[in-house]
Scaffold this motif. Structure first.
Motif, PDB file in Angstrom:
ATOM      1  N   ASP A 176     -10.389-149.533   9.466  1.00  0.00           N
ATOM      2  CA  ASP A 176      -9.940-148.824   9.657  1.00  0.00           C
ATOM      3  C   ASP A 176      -9.056-149.732  10.805  1.00  0.00           C
ATOM      4  OD1 ASP A 176      -7.628-147.533  10.716  1.00  0.00           O
ATOM      5  OD2 ASP A 176      -8.147-146.278  11.316  1.00  0.00           O
ATOM      6  N   TYR A 177      -8.229-150.957  10.306  1.00  0.00           N
ATOM      7  CA  TYR A 177      -7.614-151.702  11.362  1.00  0.00           C
ATOM      8  C   TYR A 177      -6.027-151.613  11.334  1.00  0.00           C
ATOM      9  CZ  TYR A 177      -5.471-152.747   6.623  1.00  0.00           C
ATOM     10  OH  TYR A 177      -4.602-153.229   5.933  1.00  0.00           O
ATOM     11  N   ALA A 178      -5.966-150.803  11.476  1.00  0.00           N
ATOM     12  CA  ALA A 178      -4.168-149.957  12.653  1.00  0.00           C
ATOM     13  C   ALA A 178      -5.323-148.594  14.018  1.00  0.00           C
ATOM     14  CB  ALA A 178      -3.211-149.113  11.208  1.00  0.00           C
ATOM     15  N   GLY A 179      -6.427-147.920  13.484  1.00  0.00           N
ATOM     16  CA  GLY A 179      -6.706-147.454  14.459  1.00  0.00           C
ATOM     17  C   GLY A 179      -7.141-148.158  15.712  1.00  0.00           C
ATOM     18  N   VAL A 218     -20.333-154.205   8.029  1.00  0.00           N
ATOM     19  CA  VAL A 218     -19.257-154.894   8.898  1.00  0.00           C
ATOM     20  C   VAL A 218     -18.704-155.825   8.080  1.00  0.00           C
ATOM     21  CG1 VAL A 218     -20.562-156.978   8.274  1.00  0.00           C
ATOM     22  CG2 VAL A 218     -19.551-157.182  10.219  1.00  0.00           C
ATOM     23  N   ARG A 219     -17.200-155.543   9.564  1.00  0.00           N
ATOM     24  CA  ARG A 219     -15.962-156.084   8.408  1.00  0.00           C
ATOM     25  C   ARG A 219     -15.838-157.257   9.851  1.00  0.00           C
ATOM     26  NH1 ARG A 219     -10.447-155.478  10.689  1.00  0.00           N
ATOM     27  NH2 ARG A 219     -11.435-153.372  11.756  1.00  0.00           N
ATOM     28  N   ALA A 253      -6.845-147.309   7.437  1.00  0.00           N
ATOM     29  CA  ALA A 253      -7.748-147.562   6.863  1.00  0.00           C
ATOM     30  C   ALA A 253      -7.941-147.705   4.834  1.00  0.00           C
ATOM     31  CB  ALA A 253      -9.041-146.796   6.529  1.00  0.00           C
ATOM     32  N   VAL A 254      -8.570-148.725   4.608  1.00  0.00           N
ATOM     33  CA  VAL A 254      -9.107-148.638   2.782  1.00  0.00           C
ATOM     34  C   VAL A 254     -10.063-149.184   2.869  1.00  0.00           C
ATOM     35  CG1 VAL A 254      -6.980-149.590   2.943  1.00  0.00           C
ATOM     36  CG2 VAL A 254      -8.596-151.347   2.755  1.00  0.00           C
ATOM     37  N   SER A 255     -10.860-148.942   1.073  1.00  0.00           N
ATOM     38  CA  SER A 255     -11.671-149.882   0.981  1.00  0.00           C
ATOM     39  C   SER A 255     -11.706-150.417   0.936  1.00  0.00           C
ATOM     40  CB  SER A 255     -12.141-148.759  -0.299  1.00  0.00           C
ATOM     41  OG  SER A 255     -13.543-149.051  -1.082  1.00  0.00           O
TER      42      SER A 255
END
Length: 385
Positions: free
Chosen positions: A82-85, A114-115, A373-375
């Protein structure tokens, strides 16, 4: 839109390699200077002019790693999708010694995900970073790895070095909305086990640094060697060599953005065909025929129903999650091999927010590229067995 070698910038001047009056050769351009000024070009360096490669990474924890500075780019580490959180892109990875990288990835160890968000040029320091990340992730048994990529391009040779490392260490690659993957970045994209594209992917010709060409024929002969290496690289990553042929037709100061259909046609979108073959063989042995058949059916439905042109990552994720239930995923026997398994992991455990002492300060993704968030898992699990 859903959509190993060293190389550097190209010489844009190549018509006169010698002084027309004296016949003496002009001084060769400094590769370092050209690298700094290549802008958004895709560049290639002559082997004789390439800077010496850094010392190899030593994977043993008790051995020091050579100093590494990330040039023309920044990287962040997150343990969630989730890079918008509130965690945004996570913690900036500002140091690349073993202790610092251990500290940066330690919070991701429990979840096994890990991202890495990278924004910048494709160059030798990026390639070295990806190798080191794989070493640390392997040591911590972090099997789900996402490269969240935003790059306008860089050096072809460095892209291939990075791509070979990525291809051997199980990364899913995102180009999310608001991000781009242009020029040499496309070679990095090719290496992913899976690719999910909502940003723009574009290609053009490469240039060569220190070229001695004074005619089209001579320039073509020089580039032939480079393109032969490129085509071999694309083939071992399941990407059509037609990508390299198409690149040759686009001036290096221009850009050809690939359509959703072209990305699929060339094998740059979704599951890496070569890796898919390897995983099918392993999964057939471990999970059985029924699992593989259901997964194949899911992939076909996912491509047809979810990955429609114009859909954002949130919509793709919702569609994929709904389809999983229809096909009996996550599988009880093989949950990690199930499609979209990163999201299953993310839902089971809360994402850590505490950053170990000594790690870099946390940064939040810019609003312009923030998204739900996405997969990262398109079509197959990035877990390797």
């Amino acid at each position: 839109m859903l959509p190993k070698f060293w190389w550097s910038p190209l010489l844009c001047v190549g018509l006169l390699a010698c002084n027309p009056q004296t016949g003496e050769k002009k001084p060769v351009a400094d590769p370092a200077t050209a690298l700094a000024a290549d802008g958004d070009h895709m560049v290639s360096i002559n082997a004789a002019d390439a800077p010496a490669p850094p010392a190899p990474v030593l994977p043993a924890k008790d051995k020091p790693w050579p100093e590494l500075l990330l040039e023309n780019g920044k990287a962040w580490v997150s343990c969630g999708t989730d890079y918008a959180g509130e965690n945004g892109d996570g913690t900036e990875l500002a140091a690349f010694d073993r202790a610092s990288m251990d500290a940066a990835l330690e919070p991701c160890k429990e979840r096994g995900l890990v991202r890495v968000r990278y924004a910048g040029k494709i160059n030798p320091s990026f390639a070295a970073m990806m190798t080191r990340l794989a070493v640390v992730a392997d040591a911590m048994k972090i099997s789900r790895r996402i490269l969240d990529l935003d790059s306008s391009g860089g050096q072809v040779e460095a892209a291939i070095v990075a791509g070979d490392s990525i291809g051997e260490s199980g990364w899913t690659i995102w180009v999310r909305e608001g991000s781009v993957c242009h020029s040499a970045c496309v070679f990095v994209l090719a290496a992913g086990d899976n690719r999910l594209i909502s940003g723009k992917v574009g290609i053009h010709r490469m240039m060569r640094i220190s070229s001695s060409a004074s005619s089209r024929a001579e320039l073509n002969k020089e580039l032939h060697e480079v393109y032969d290496n490129v085509k071999d690289y694309l083939q071992r990553n399941g990407v059509a060599v037609g990508v390299a042929d198409l690149m040759m037709t686009v001036p290096n100061r221009s850009l050809r953005v690939l359509t959703n259909e072209e990305l699929k046609q060339y094998g740059l979108d979704g599951t890496n065909a070569v890796q898919d073959d390897l995983e099918r063989i392993k999964q057939m042995r471990k999970c059985g025929d029924d699992f593989v058949r259901r997964k194949d059916s899911f992939l076909i439905a996912f491509d047809r129903e979810c990955k429609v042109e114009g859909a954002d990552l949130e919509a793709v994720n919702r569609c994929g999650q709904a389809l999983k239930e229809q096909f009996g995923f996550p599988d009880e026997v093989c949950p990690e091999e199930s499609p979209l398994s990163e999201i299953d992991t993310a839902m089971l455990e809360p994402m850590p927010t505490a950053i170990p002492t000594g790690a870099a300060e946390s940064v939040v993704a810019p609003a312009a590229v923030a998204a739900p968030a996405v997969s990262a898992q398109v079509g197959a699990s990035s877990t390797r067995k």
